[in-house]
Motif scaffolding. Structure first.
Motif, PDB file in Angstrom:
ATOM      1  N   ALA A  79     -41.692 -13.796  34.573  1.00  0.00           N
ATOM      2  CA  ALA A  79     -42.079 -15.172  34.869  1.00  0.00           C
ATOM      3  C   ALA A  79     -41.128 -16.150  34.198  1.00  0.00           C
ATOM      4  N   GLN A  80     -40.797 -17.224  34.897  1.00  0.00           N
ATOM      5  CA  GLN A  80     -39.877 -18.222  34.377  1.00  0.00           C
ATOM      6  C   GLN A  80     -40.650 -19.322  33.652  1.00  0.00           C
ATOM      7  N   GLY A  81     -39.932 -20.074  32.815  1.00  0.00           N
ATOM      8  CA  GLY A  81     -40.578 -21.092  32.002  1.00  0.00           C
ATOM      9  C   GLY A  81     -41.294 -22.143  32.822  1.00  0.00           C
ATOM     10  N   LEU A 106     -40.434 -32.465  33.786  1.00  0.00           N
ATOM     11  CA  LEU A 106     -40.025 -32.546  32.389  1.00  0.00           C
ATOM     12  C   LEU A 106     -39.618 -31.175  31.851  1.00  0.00           C
ATOM     13  N   ALA A 107     -40.347 -30.128  32.275  1.00  0.00           N
ATOM     14  CA  ALA A 107     -39.999 -28.778  31.832  1.00  0.00           C
ATOM     15  C   ALA A 107     -38.617 -28.382  32.344  1.00  0.00           C
ATOM     16  N   MET A 108     -38.314 -28.759  33.597  1.00  0.00           N
ATOM     17  CA  MET A 108     -37.001 -28.419  34.149  1.00  0.00           C
ATOM     18  C   MET A 108     -35.899 -29.211  33.461  1.00  0.00           C
ATOM     19  N   LEU A 109     -36.166 -30.487  33.179  1.00  0.00           N
ATOM     20  CA  LEU A 109     -35.165 -31.278  32.467  1.00  0.00           C
ATOM     21  C   LEU A 109     -34.928 -30.714  31.075  1.00  0.00           C
ATOM     22  N   ARG A 110     -35.994 -30.238  30.457  1.00  0.00           N
ATOM     23  CA  ARG A 110     -35.846 -29.608  29.141  1.00  0.00           C
ATOM     24  C   ARG A 110     -34.995 -28.341  29.245  1.00  0.00           C
ATOM     25  N   GLU A 111     -35.252 -27.556  30.303  1.00  0.00           N
ATOM     26  CA  GLU A 111     -34.445 -26.345  30.510  1.00  0.00           C
ATOM     27  C   GLU A 111     -32.984 -26.694  30.775  1.00  0.00           C
TER      28      GLU A 111
END
Length: 546
Positions: A232-234, A280-285
């Motif tokens: 599973a991905q973040g 936001l999670a994708m930007l963090r990644e």
């Protein structure tokens, strides 16, 4: 991916696909998902508290949700096109659906653009589109994260027909959104009325439980899928937070007393959470990947520089050894020819001397090959030294024997000694004399003298070796570069490797000495340490050179 470097090390290269989600990365989104119901419960305690209408709130809210949904969908699509799995595509479809429904929902919302809404909307059009929004988003996320039949993910994840799958998936979602919009506007007379004069009791009592149940079912499927998959991905774990927030949004909206209350505004905040959390999670990644790329680029740059330095060092050593091998090889060839041709006519003493000189030259060649081996297996050149107290007159005489056809004059103070490796010292002397022979004029003078030591020291602390010739000397403009590798003065008419003097500098400095050029005397001067304790040096009857 691990890349083996030429230096025997490894460089870690970043993968183009998102990494599997470690257990520590699951914890944060699951904690947030657990906190959301608590927030919903607190909002319920004051859900009927009226805060009042704010005309700019709904346009700003819907615009922000639309922008976040579109950005999330675009980033997910790009990740899928870059090699992401089919679940990324399915997750992007959920946000395409949300964005596609938000637009007609805003257009038909009474009082937003017109008092009754656009597109020929009825009073129930906006609630029906809201219901489609709050069921479609969690259901599609649940399908994206839920356990899939064995082999399905592998079949859908193939690199072939990715563009076709992308168009088919998003085309289906957009077509469904358009059809849903047409049904609740042009076909409003064919569907139940769920709001009358601002009262949406029908929606709450008749359809509300089904909407919340679909959200909870989607949440359960997403949890089972993410927690049960090791790959599973973040962003998948954070998508669970979006489902929880949507469920809380639907619950507060359906069971709040009216609009513009704490419950109603709280539901809008949860809808905004659902729209932004994955973004936001994708930007963090992306930020983390950017930092990783920067770290990897610095590491690769350092590794490349080390490899270039190592390669340059190897090339330098090959050139040095090739340059310095010529003299001992020539000497060996001469001794062998004399021994072969003259044989017993030379006399035993002369033969023994030639054999000793041949052994010395062989040892010099062995040292050079060991240097090459050391440089080939390490990233630093370590000059092997075995310093000993040496009688300089004998060392000068040994150097002179290498140049039988050169007018070489030796000048040495009686009894002077130096602390040096005999083979390396010969390497220094032969290079300096050979340089004078090649670029200067005869006679060449090889001299040695002691330098005064400290007052408290018994005997000389340093000795100086000087090689001069009768030539014109080194051009003034070239003197600053005299001891650099691969440099030669122009206009000399001679060709060489440009390494001899750099070799001299390296060897002299390895002994703790220094080398310089005296332009006034046209002489190279080498300063080396004398033996620390002269009492340990055995006395010699007489020096070979007066």
């Amino acid at each position: 991916m691990t890349v083996l470097t030429a230096a025997g090390g490894t460089v870690e290269a970043a993968s183009s696909l998102p990494a599997a989600l470690p257990s520590s990365s699951r914890r944060a989104p699951l904690v947030v998902a657990a906190v959301v119901p608590a927030v919903v419960g607190l909002l319920f305690l004051n859900a009927d508290l009226l805060l009042g209408p704010h005309p700019a709130f709904l346009p700003a809210f819907l615009t922000l949700v639309l922008a976040c949904d579109l950005l999330t969908a675009v980033l997910l699509v790009e990740q899928y096109r870059a090699g992401g799995g089919p679940r990324v595509l399915a997750l992007s479809a959920a946000y395409v659906w949300s964005a596609a429904i938000v637009v007609p929902h805003a257009l038909v919302f009474g009082g937003l653009f017109t008092p009754t809404g656009l597109l020929g909307a009825s009073p129930s059009s906006a609630p029906w589109l809201w219901a489609a929004w709050h069921t479609g988003l969690p259901v599609l996320i649940g399908l994206a994260l839920a356990p899939w039949p064995a082999g399905l993910e592998a079949r859908l994840g193939s690199l072939e027909h990715r563009g076709r799958r992308l168009l088919l998936t998003h085309g289906t979602v957009l077509a469904a959104a358009v059809g849903n919009t047409a049904l609740v506007t042009a076909g409003a007379d064919r569907i139940p009325t769920i709001i009358v004069d601002g009262d949406y009791t029908v929606l709450t009592e008749r359809f509300g439980p089904w909407i919340v149940a679909l959200c909870l079912l989607s949440l359960g499927a997403a949890l089972v899928g993410v927690l049960g998959r090791r790959d599973a991905q973040g962003i998948e774990a954070w998508a669970i937070v979006a489902v929880v927030a949507t469920t809380g949004d639907a619950t507060l909206t359906l069971f709040s007393e009216s609009r513009f209350t704490v419950g109603w505004y709280g539901a809008r905040a949860l809808a905004l959470t659902a729209a932004t959390v994955v973004l936001l999670a994708m930007l963090r990644e992306v930020t983390a990947l950017h930092r990783q790329v920067l770290r990897d680029s610095v590491r690769l740059e350092t590794t490349n520089r080390q490899l270039l330095d190592a390669q340059n060092l190897r090339e330098h050593m090959v050139a040095v050894v090739t340059h310095d091998m010529r003299t001992p090889l020539t000497g060996l060839q001469g001794y062998l020819e004399l021994l072969s041709e003259a044989g017993g006519d030379l006399g035993e003493e002369r033969q023994a001397t030639m054999i000793d000189r041949s052994r010395m030259l062989t040892r010099r060649l062995t040292l050079m090959t060991e240097d090459m081996l050391a440089v080939a297996t390490t990233d630093r050149r370590v000059v092997a030294l075995e310093p000993a107290p040496l009688l300089l007159a004998a060392e000068l005489q040994a150097c002179a024997e290498v140049f039988p056809d050169l007018d070489l004059r030796l000048e040495c103070e009686p009894g002077i000694r130096v602390q040096a490796d005999p083979l390396r010292l010969q390497q220094v002397l032969v290079n300096l004399v050979g340089n004078a022979q090649a670029y200067g004029a005869e006679p060449v003078v090889l001299a040695a003298r002691s330098l005064p030591g400290l007052p408290a020291a018994p005997g000389p602390a340093l000795v100086e070796l000087a090689v001069s010739d009768a030539g014109a000397g080194v051009p003034a403009g070239f003197v600053p570069r005299l001891f650099e590798s691969y440099t030669r003065a122009e206009g000399t008419g001679r060709r060489g490797s440009g390494l001899g003097l750099s070799v001299v500098r390296e060897l002299v400095e390895a002994h703790g000495g220094r080398v310089s050029y005296d332009a006034a005397a046209n002489a190279f001067r080498v300063v080396l340490p004398a033996p620390a304790d002269l009492s340990l040096v055995e006395p010699v009857a007489a020096d070979p050179v007066a």
